[in-house]
Design an enzyme around this catalytic site. Sequence first.
Site, PDB file in Angstrom:
ATOM      1  CG  HIS A  70       2.707  -0.899  -3.318  1.00  0.00           C
ATOM      2  ND1 HIS A  70       3.635  -1.894  -3.527  1.00  0.00           N
ATOM      3  CD2 HIS A  70       1.513  -1.536  -3.235  1.00  0.00           C
ATOM      4  CE1 HIS A  70       3.011  -3.077  -3.566  1.00  0.00           C
ATOM      5  NE2 HIS A  70       1.720  -2.885  -3.377  1.00  0.00           N
ATOM      6  CB  CYS A 108      -1.086  -3.032  -5.146  1.00  0.00           C
ATOM      7  SG  CYS A 108      -1.710  -3.649  -3.578  1.00  0.00           S
ATOM      8  CB  THR A 137       7.120  -0.899  -4.890  1.00  0.00           C
ATOM      9  OG1 THR A 137       6.229  -1.374  -3.872  1.00  0.00           O
ATOM     10  CG2 THR A 137       6.412  -0.925  -6.229  1.00  0.00           C
TER      11      THR A 137
END
Lengths: 172, 202, 122
Positions: A45, A28, A22
């Site tokens: 994520h 995040c 990711t």
Amino acid sequence: METTYVYIADLAVSQNEGLLVTIGLGSCVGVALYDAKRKIAGLVHILLNDSKQYLRDRSNQFNPAKFADTAIPELIKAMEERGASRGALVAHLAGGSQLFDYKFDGVGIGQKNIEAARAKLKELGIAILSEDTGGDYGRTMKINAGSGEVIISSLSREKKLTFINPRGVGSD
Amino acid sequence: MRDAGITEQHKDILAELANIGTGNAATALSQMLDHEKILLEVPEVNISPLQHVPESLGDPGQKIAAIMMEAACDELELTILLALPLPATLSLIDQLLPEGLEPLGEMGRSLLMELGNILTGSYLNALSDMTGLTFTLSPPGLGLDMAGALLGSVIADKAMLEDSFILIKTTMHILSREVEGNLLLLPSAGSLHKILARLGAQ
Amino acid sequence: MGKKTVLVVDDTAFMRMTLKNILEKNGYSVIGEGEDGLQAIELYKELNPSLVTMDITMPNLDGIKAIEEIIKHDAGAVIIVVSAMGQKALVIDALNAGAKDFVVKPFQPERITEALQKVSRG
């Protein structure tokens, strides 16, 4: 090696030789789970901390991968469907930083995301083996399903952090 | 925002709005740069699923400077991002910052915020003329990092819950330096229809 | 006659530096710098400057509200707005609040000194 990209508010599971990636965790949080015995890795994520806080918005389809409290159980479910054992899972955490430099009071969403992910993992009895969170820079997180190796990289730090699951931890 | 209800006519109107707004911003930038020529691309109006928002400025792993501001008028909210890839960032700092100061030090970062403030302000001045609405603007927030991480953080920091977004992007080219920058508008859910209604769209 | 004293209010350090450079080159003395509307009010009361340059978009308290407060304290305050927000309604708000002139960013340096000369004569 097969590489699977995990987008924002998205999750994926890989087995044996696969690599899950990711790119660009800012506020995040990325949670990687690993079952070393069965060589099954999962990565999610997460965008926000708490689905209950945001359920007022019913105009959209509910996406469990968006919120820490629902994303982690959803990831476990997806891994169990591939044969992983819940009791064997260990976790790695990355992200939850504060990229934008602006004046505001209170706790940033990055910090809330980290705390929510930690709390959910604790509630589910999953040990956190490594954590590279907070700060003011973005991160890219990778987990290799074959080795369980987790690599966190960022622009502001040349150094790559590598964590390898020690044998025995979390295996059943 | 769901794509429901956004027609081709709406996209046309939004593109024209962006064109005029960015035109004003480019004029402001040109003034700051001793009247250098700045070319604008045709604005892109896209409906993007959440998952692809981090790629909306190209390679999500490239380093950019992003200056984020929020414009508001009653319940209408627009997040505006001035996104400058690193070459453009350094080139602009090189011209505008007095010599002897660290390019990405405190004064350089402050310059980038002011640049965001001026370009966004100019954009809104045009939007205000066209719609009759008066916008207020939040102080700028600056981030220097991976494009994807910055865009993801905008969505998270503003707790935007939509599954898809209207992205209105205009690219500016500063010809003599061969650098470019983007102005990206993200209207909050519901805001778009209010702007469109204001402009007499069906 | 001594130099005219100026209070510069803007949330970005770069703009404060730019304005300060322009003003000092033109014979003004910058005696204070504020980063938001609250600081502007405090500094005005403390320093009693002859002129103020005021941004609009700032944290804590915006420039228009700060102008209202300063005028309440001193009806003779001489304030010019220096802002990127040139929307008609905001210019009118600022003038109604008591600003004497409005300079839209970006500006040529002369625009600032002209505005200050004009308002200090008036």
